[in-house]
Write a protein that holds these residues in place. Sequence first.
Motif, short mmCIF file in Angstrom:
data_model
loop_
_atom_site.label_atom_id
_atom_site.label_comp_id
_atom_site.label_asym_id
_atom_site.label_seq_id
_atom_site.Cartn_x
_atom_site.Cartn_y
_atom_site.Cartn_z
N GLU A 123 0.84 -1.21 0.00
CA GLU A 123 0.00 0.00 0.00
C GLU A 123 0.87 1.26 0.00
O GLU A 123 0.59 2.21 -0.73
N GLU B 210 2.40 1.65 -3.38
CA GLU B 210 1.39 2.09 -4.35
C GLU B 210 1.12 3.59 -4.20
O GLU B 210 1.04 4.32 -5.20
N ASP C 74 4.06 5.41 -5.56
CA ASP C 74 4.05 5.38 -7.03
C ASP C 74 3.05 6.40 -7.58
O ASP C 74 3.34 7.10 -8.56
N ARG C 75 1.86 6.48 -6.96
CA ARG C 75 0.86 7.46 -7.42
C ARG C 75 1.41 8.88 -7.27
O ARG C 75 1.22 9.72 -8.14
#
Length: 140
Positions: free
Chosen positions: A88, A91, A94-95
């Motif tokens: 999480e 992620e 990365d966003r």
Amino acid sequence: MLLASAANAQVYKCQEGGRTVITDRPCHADSKPIEVKPAAGEGDRSEYNSPAARRQRDVEYARELQRRADEREARQEIARDYDRRIAEINERQDRRNCSYLQGEIDRYEAKLRAGASAKLYEWYKSEQAAARGRYERECK
């Protein structure tokens, strides 16, 4: 055979010369044998080998195996939870990175539209291309 004879042997406790002596022979005519119990783990093991005792050991062994399996499962669940949390976090990171790269592309686009000297125009163009390349590799 030796255990059987040792189990039936009589033991005497005597005083000789100020010392206590344990022997298998009477010390004097009126000596009486003392009662001796085998040390733990020795002697008659019929109770240890009885079906009830074996069942009890089997139950205890099964409980121990279950306890170990439960501990292993708990450790595995902790590891899975840790991996989920890390995924999480990665992620979200990365966003954020993709959002940052898209912002860079948009900023260079705005600078190119606003007009710039030939030298700056080429630099903005190359920086925008680099940001687009990273965006394509990392975000698509």
